[in-house]
Each structure stands twice: as structure tokens, then as C-alpha cells.
Design an enzyme around this catalytic site. Sequence first.
Site, PDB file in Angstrom:
ATOM      1  N   CYS A 253     -10.957   2.755  -0.678  1.00 42.64           N
ATOM      2  CA  CYS A 253      -9.665   2.850  -0.377  1.00 42.64           C
ATOM      3  C   CYS A 253      -9.469   2.044   0.978  1.00 42.64           C
ATOM      4  CB  CYS A 253      -9.652   4.471   0.165  1.00 42.64           C
ATOM      5  SG  CYS A 253      -8.032   4.976   0.601  1.00 42.64           S
TER       6      CYS A 253
ATOM      7  N   ASP B 184       0.918  -1.117  -0.203  1.00 45.26           N
ATOM      8  CA  ASP B 184       0.018   0.024   0.130  1.00 45.26           C
ATOM      9  C   ASP B 184       0.778   1.094   0.042  1.00 45.26           C
ATOM     10  OD1 ASP B 184      -2.523   1.562   0.022  1.00 45.26           O
ATOM     11  OD2 ASP B 184      -2.063   2.002   2.262  1.00 45.26           O
ATOM     12  N   SER B 185       0.166   2.274  -0.137  1.00 45.61           N
ATOM     13  CA  SER B 185       1.222   3.673  -0.215  1.00 45.61           C
ATOM     14  C   SER B 185       1.205   4.085   1.282  1.00 45.61           C
ATOM     15  CB  SER B 185       0.225   4.795  -0.760  1.00 45.61           C
ATOM     16  OG  SER B 185      -1.138   4.834  -0.183  1.00 45.61           O
TER      17      SER B 185
ATOM     18  N   CYS C 189      -4.075  -1.527  -2.596  1.00 47.77           N
ATOM     19  CA  CYS C 189      -4.212   0.065  -2.383  1.00 47.77           C
ATOM     20  C   CYS C 189      -5.106   0.016  -3.710  1.00 47.77           C
ATOM     21  CB  CYS C 189      -2.704   0.675  -2.627  1.00 47.77           C
ATOM     22  SG  CYS C 189      -2.914   2.292  -3.148  1.00 47.77           S
TER      23      CYS C 189
HETATM   24  N1  DGL Z   1      -4.627   2.875   0.660  1.00 42.61           N
HETATM   25  C1  DGL Z   1      -4.757   3.749  -0.508  1.00 42.61           C
HETATM   26  C2  DGL Z   1      -5.826   3.438  -1.307  1.00 42.61           C
HETATM   27  O1  DGL Z   1      -6.695   2.293  -1.194  1.00 42.61           O
HETATM   28  C3  DGL Z   1      -4.556   5.266  -0.286  1.00 42.61           C
HETATM   29  C4  DGL Z   1      -4.113   5.930  -1.339  1.00 42.61           C
HETATM   30  C5  DGL Z   1      -3.345   7.262  -1.044  1.00 42.61           C
HETATM   31  O2  DGL Z   1      -2.104   7.268  -0.760  1.00 42.61           O
HETATM   32  O3  DGL Z   1      -4.006   8.150  -1.482  1.00 42.61           O
HETATM   33  O4  DGL Z   1      -6.424   4.099  -2.180  1.00 42.61           O
END
Ligand code: DGL
Length: 245
Positions: free
Chosen positions: A182, A7-8, A70
Site C-alpha cells: 500500500c 492515488d486515492s 495505488c
Molecule cells: N495508497 C493506496 C494503496 O496503495 C491506499 C488505498 C486506500 O485508499 O485505502 O492501496
Amino acid sequence: MKIAVFDSGIGGMTVLDELRRRFPGQQYLYFGDTANVPYGPKSPSQIRSLCRIAAESMKIASPDAVVIACNTASSWAMDVFTEVFTDGVPVHGVVEAGVQSILSAAPERALILATRATIRSGIYRKLLQQQAPGLEVREQACPLLVPMIEEGWIRHPALELVLDEYLRPHRDSGPGVALLACTHYPWIREAFKRALPNWRIVDSATAVADGIQLLLKETTPGEAIPVEWRFTDPDAVPEFAHGMR
Ligand code: DGL
């Protein structure tokens, strides 16, 4: 089996949590790009180049399967991951799983709650319209939420105000299914429930775990193995997320 979860930031931990609950005996590597979060406001080419760097870094650990936990990366960069992970390593995104979570509830209307980049990709609308042509699809970008969650403001009064601003237009348009599209948002699921009392709130974690189950030969519970954590900026991980580690 070694499963890498990407994930980010700390959002993918909500998916990892479900995987560990269902398959405790597997080996997990968690990769959070906390130095570059949020991805949501970035351009597709920025998202794709960050995903390539992350994929190459995860590849060094030789995972047997990869979960792109993500939505933003799954919306814009699945091909980047599949280009890096060749040799038959399966790469699972969260978008198909999210679509399945909505469709399995057979609602009349769906509300997609996501980052700006995910909404801009149009991927949920497209897939839902293909698979359920009569379904009413509403979409809401919530760009302030990821930075607030990464900041640790999961019980902050400002969070309720921000959610109210984003969700007020949808509050009375239920009933239906609202997808937390998200992976950060399940961290504040209770606040979403309060803000959208007429909607059933779902996420993609269960459907992702169903997909992983198909890959596992042995699913009998084993001894839980400590997760290998990798954050591009470990100091940026908020206090509340340490509890899960
Ligand atoms: N958890 C990421 C998602 O599902 C977040 C993305 C972000 O960093 O803005 O989109």
C-alpha cells in the site's frame, strides 16, 4: 515527458518522491482522490467507478505516461485506466513492481501488507505463486492504517498499538521479505521496521521507477519542475504531507 501519478490520497506521493529523485527533469502531475479516500474498504465496483472518474479527469491533462501509485486501484482497476488511456499512453501499476521487489530479494517467505481490498483481490498471492512456486506467502490486511495516515497520525501512540495488533502474529515468523503493498505505508516505514524486526521491509517505488526509466529517452538530470498538484479535497491533505510539496 509528462507523468501523471494517481492515488486515492497521499500514498502515491511516496512513489512520486522516488520518481522525482531519479528523474528530476520530468514534468509531474499528482492526482490524489482525497475526497474519497480510503478505497481499501470499498467494493470492487465502487473502486472501479472512482478510478474511471479519476482517469477521465487526468486524461484532460494529456499525460505521456500514467503511474497508478495505488495498490488497491492497481489490483482492481488496471483495465479501467487502460480503457481510458488509449493512444499508446503507457499505464504502469504497482503490483508487478511490488512482486519484483520481493522476488529480487529471493526470500523463503513473503508477507504482503495491504488494504483489505488488495488482499481480497488475491493478486499478490496469485502472481507470487506463479513466479516463485515454493515461496511461502503470508498476507495481512491493515485497514485502519490508511485513515490514520490521512489523519496525520504518523507518530501517534495509537499507531504503534494498531501496528502491534496487526503484526504480532507475524513478528516471530521471519526472516523474510515484507512488502509494503500500500503506497501509504512507506510514510510509516520506521514504525513497520520496529514492529517487524525479523523482516526485511521493501516497497514498490524503486521497481516502478525502473519501469519508467525504460520509457525515458533522456534521463540526464534536468532542472526540477514544480509538480502540478490536484486533490479532489485539498483541505483534507494532512500537514505533514505539505512538506513534500
Ligand atoms: N495508497 C493506496 C494503496 O496503495 C491506499 C488505498 C486506500 O485508499 O485505502 O492501496
